[in-house]
Design a protein around this motif. Structure first.
Motif, PDB file in Angstrom:
ATOM      1  N   VAL A  26      -5.457   9.555  -4.553  1.00 23.75           N
ATOM      2  CA  VAL A  26      -5.891   9.950  -3.213  1.00 23.75           C
ATOM      3  C   VAL A  26      -5.778   8.771  -2.255  1.00 23.75           C
ATOM      4  O   VAL A  26      -5.307   8.911  -1.120  1.00 23.75           O
ATOM      5  CB  VAL A  26      -7.338  10.505  -3.251  1.00 23.75           C
ATOM      6  N   ARG A  27      -6.178   7.576  -2.707  1.00 21.05           N
ATOM      7  CA  ARG A  27      -6.081   6.383  -1.860  1.00 21.05           C
ATOM      8  C   ARG A  27      -4.628   6.057  -1.562  1.00 21.05           C
ATOM      9  O   ARG A  27      -4.281   5.650  -0.449  1.00 21.05           O
ATOM     10  CB  ARG A  27      -6.770   5.198  -2.527  1.00 21.05           C
ATOM     11  N   ALA A  28      -3.750   6.249  -2.535  1.00 23.16           N
ATOM     12  CA  ALA A  28      -2.329   5.967  -2.308  1.00 23.16           C
ATOM     13  C   ALA A  28      -1.729   6.953  -1.305  1.00 23.16           C
ATOM     14  O   ALA A  28      -0.848   6.594  -0.528  1.00 23.16           O
ATOM     15  CB  ALA A  28      -1.561   6.030  -3.626  1.00 23.16           C
ATOM     16  N   ALA A  29      -2.207   8.180  -1.304  1.00 23.86           N
ATOM     17  CA  ALA A  29      -1.685   9.168  -0.370  1.00 23.86           C
ATOM     18  C   ALA A  29      -2.271   9.004   1.027  1.00 23.86           C
ATOM     19  O   ALA A  29      -1.572   9.189   2.025  1.00 23.86           O
ATOM     20  CB  ALA A  29      -1.967  10.577  -0.890  1.00 23.86           C
ATOM     21  N   LEU A  30      -3.541   8.647   1.121  1.00 21.42           N
ATOM     22  CA  LEU A  30      -4.217   8.597   2.414  1.00 21.42           C
ATOM     23  C   LEU A  30      -4.431   7.194   2.952  1.00 21.42           C
ATOM     24  O   LEU A  30      -4.984   7.056   4.043  1.00 21.42           O
ATOM     25  CB  LEU A  30      -5.587   9.291   2.306  1.00 21.42           C
ATOM     26  N   GLY A  31      -4.018   6.178   2.194  1.00 24.44           N
ATOM     27  CA  GLY A  31      -4.303   4.802   2.586  1.00 24.44           C
ATOM     28  C   GLY A  31      -3.875   4.497   4.000  1.00 24.44           C
ATOM     29  O   GLY A  31      -2.778   4.871   4.419  1.00 24.44           O
ATOM     30  N   PRO A  32      -4.717   3.837   4.766  1.00 25.17           N
ATOM     31  CA  PRO A  32      -4.357   3.570   6.165  1.00 25.17           C
ATOM     32  C   PRO A  32      -3.221   2.553   6.298  1.00 25.17           C
ATOM     33  O   PRO A  32      -2.472   2.595   7.255  1.00 25.17           O
ATOM     34  CB  PRO A  32      -5.649   3.037   6.777  1.00 25.17           C
ATOM     35  N   THR A  33      -3.064   1.664   5.330  1.00 20.93           N
ATOM     36  CA  THR A  33      -1.997   0.667   5.418  1.00 20.93           C
ATOM     37  C   THR A  33      -1.129   0.739   4.173  1.00 20.93           C
ATOM     38  O   THR A  33      -1.509   1.303   3.145  1.00 20.93           O
ATOM     39  CB  THR A  33      -2.573  -0.755   5.542  1.00 20.93           C
ATOM     40  N   VAL A  34       0.029   0.124   4.283  1.00 17.81           N
ATOM     41  CA  VAL A  34       0.938   0.085   3.140  1.00 17.81           C
ATOM     42  C   VAL A  34       0.357  -0.784   2.031  1.00 17.81           C
ATOM     43  O   VAL A  34       0.530  -0.497   0.839  1.00 17.81           O
ATOM     44  CB  VAL A  34       2.323  -0.436   3.584  1.00 17.81           C
ATOM     45  N   ALA A  35      -0.369  -1.825   2.393  1.00 18.27           N
ATOM     46  CA  ALA A  35      -0.985  -2.691   1.393  1.00 18.27           C
ATOM     47  C   ALA A  35      -1.998  -1.918   0.543  1.00 18.27           C
ATOM     48  O   ALA A  35      -2.067  -2.119  -0.682  1.00 18.27           O
ATOM     49  CB  ALA A  35      -1.665  -3.882   2.066  1.00 18.27           C
ATOM     50  N   ASP A  36      -2.762  -1.021   1.159  1.00 19.09           N
ATOM     51  CA  ASP A  36      -3.691  -0.182   0.403  1.00 19.09           C
ATOM     52  C   ASP A  36      -2.947   0.695  -0.591  1.00 19.09           C
ATOM     53  O   ASP A  36      -3.393   0.893  -1.721  1.00 19.09           O
ATOM     54  CB  ASP A  36      -4.513   0.702   1.338  1.00 19.09           C
ATOM     55  N   ARG A  37      -1.827   1.205  -0.174  1.00 20.24           N
ATOM     56  CA  ARG A  37      -1.036   2.068  -1.060  1.00 20.24           C
ATOM     57  C   ARG A  37      -0.472   1.284  -2.232  1.00 20.24           C
ATOM     58  O   ARG A  37      -0.459   1.760  -3.369  1.00 20.24           O
ATOM     59  CB  ARG A  37       0.080   2.733  -0.269  1.00 20.24           C
ATOM     60  N   ILE A  38       0.002   0.072  -1.976  1.00 16.66           N
ATOM     61  CA  ILE A  38       0.545  -0.758  -3.049  1.00 16.66           C
ATOM     62  C   ILE A  38      -0.539  -1.111  -4.061  1.00 16.66           C
ATOM     63  O   ILE A  38      -0.329  -1.042  -5.274  1.00 16.66           O
ATOM     64  CB  ILE A  38       1.210  -2.023  -2.468  1.00 16.66           C
ATOM     65  N   VAL A  39      -1.707  -1.479  -3.574  1.00 19.35           N
ATOM     66  CA  VAL A  39      -2.813  -1.811  -4.474  1.00 19.35           C
ATOM     67  C   VAL A  39      -3.239  -0.588  -5.283  1.00 19.35           C
ATOM     68  O   VAL A  39      -3.524  -0.688  -6.487  1.00 19.35           O
ATOM     69  CB  VAL A  39      -4.003  -2.396  -3.678  1.00 19.35           C
ATOM     70  N   ALA A  40      -3.262   0.587  -4.659  1.00 21.84           N
ATOM     71  CA  ALA A  40      -3.639   1.808  -5.375  1.00 21.84           C
ATOM     72  C   ALA A  40      -2.633   2.136  -6.475  1.00 21.84           C
ATOM     73  O   ALA A  40      -3.019   2.521  -7.585  1.00 21.84           O
ATOM     74  CB  ALA A  40      -3.762   2.976  -4.396  1.00 21.84           C
ATOM     75  N   VAL A  41      -1.354   1.969  -6.184  1.00 25.87           N
ATOM     76  CA  VAL A  41      -0.333   2.226  -7.204  1.00 25.87           C
ATOM     77  C   VAL A  41      -0.463   1.222  -8.346  1.00 25.87           C
ATOM     78  O   VAL A  41      -0.339   1.573  -9.530  1.00 25.87           O
ATOM     79  CB  VAL A  41       1.073   2.184  -6.571  1.00 25.87           C
ATOM     80  N   ASN A  42      -0.745  -0.033  -8.019  1.00 28.55           N
ATOM     81  CA  ASN A  42      -0.936  -1.052  -9.050  1.00 28.55           C
ATOM     82  C   ASN A  42      -2.162  -0.727  -9.912  1.00 28.55           C
ATOM     83  O   ASN A  42      -2.120  -0.874 -11.142  1.00 28.55           O
ATOM     84  CB  ASN A  42      -1.080  -2.423  -8.397  1.00 28.55           C
ATOM     85  N   MET A  43      -3.235  -0.282  -9.289  1.00 34.11           N
ATOM     86  CA  MET A  43      -4.434   0.084 -10.046  1.00 34.11           C
ATOM     87  C   MET A  43      -4.176   1.284 -10.949  1.00 34.11           C
ATOM     88  O   MET A  43      -4.668   1.334 -12.084  1.00 34.11           O
ATOM     89  CB  MET A  43      -5.594   0.392  -9.100  1.00 34.11           C
ATOM     90  N   MET A  44      -3.404   2.251 -10.458  1.00 32.76           N
ATOM     91  CA  MET A  44      -3.078   3.405 -11.302  1.00 32.76           C
ATOM     92  C   MET A  44      -2.289   2.961 -12.530  1.00 32.76           C
ATOM     93  O   MET A  44      -2.546   3.432 -13.639  1.00 32.76           O
ATOM     94  CB  MET A  44      -2.277   4.446 -10.517  1.00 32.76           C
ATOM     95  N   GLY A  45      -1.341   2.064 -12.337  1.00 33.66           N
ATOM     96  CA  GLY A  45      -0.573   1.552 -13.465  1.00 33.66           C
ATOM     97  C   GLY A  45      -1.446   0.840 -14.476  1.00 33.66           C
ATOM     98  O   GLY A  45      -1.305   1.029 -15.690  1.00 33.66           O
ATOM     99  N   THR A  46      -2.383   0.048 -13.986  1.00 33.29           N
ATOM    100  CA  THR A  46      -3.290  -0.664 -14.882  1.00 33.29           C
ATOM    101  C   THR A  46      -4.175   0.292 -15.659  1.00 33.29           C
ATOM    102  O   THR A  46      -4.387   0.130 -16.873  1.00 33.29           O
ATOM    103  CB  THR A  46      -4.158  -1.647 -14.073  1.00 33.29           C
TER     104      THR A  46
END
Length: 100
Positions: A26-46
């Protein structure tokens, strides 16, 4: 009895990880910035790596740890590539604003 309790603990941990992965999605889809999306994708991978490791313990299959290591390398490379693309786009946008 110990193995039954441990099985429930592993199952509960997998459910919690699945819920957290959903929140990161949800954070990756709605993240206000691209940095939020990158961090969310990294967290999902972890969290997927941890889930594979828990499955390895739960199923007593050692090869799943090898799978999780390979997934970790692929996830790391994916985040590096996405970050490099984002930085390049940012630099192009910034240099375009300075010229105008």
């Amino acid at each position: 009895m110990y193995s039954t309790i441990l099985g429930y603990v592993y199952l509960g941990l997998l459910v919690v990880l699945a819920v957290f992965v959903f929140f990161c999605l949800v954070r990756a889809a709605l993240g206000p910035t691209v940095a939020d999306r990158i961090v969310a994708v990294n967290m999902m991978g972890t969290m997927v790596i941890v889930a594979i490791a828990v499955l390895s313990l739960m199923l007593h299959q050692g090869f799943l740890l090898d799978v999780s290591l390979i997934y970790a390398m692929i996830s790391f490379l994916a985040v590096i590539v996405i970050t490099r693309i984002y930085i390049r786009e940012y630099e192009i946008k910034k240099s375009g604003e300075v010229e105008e």
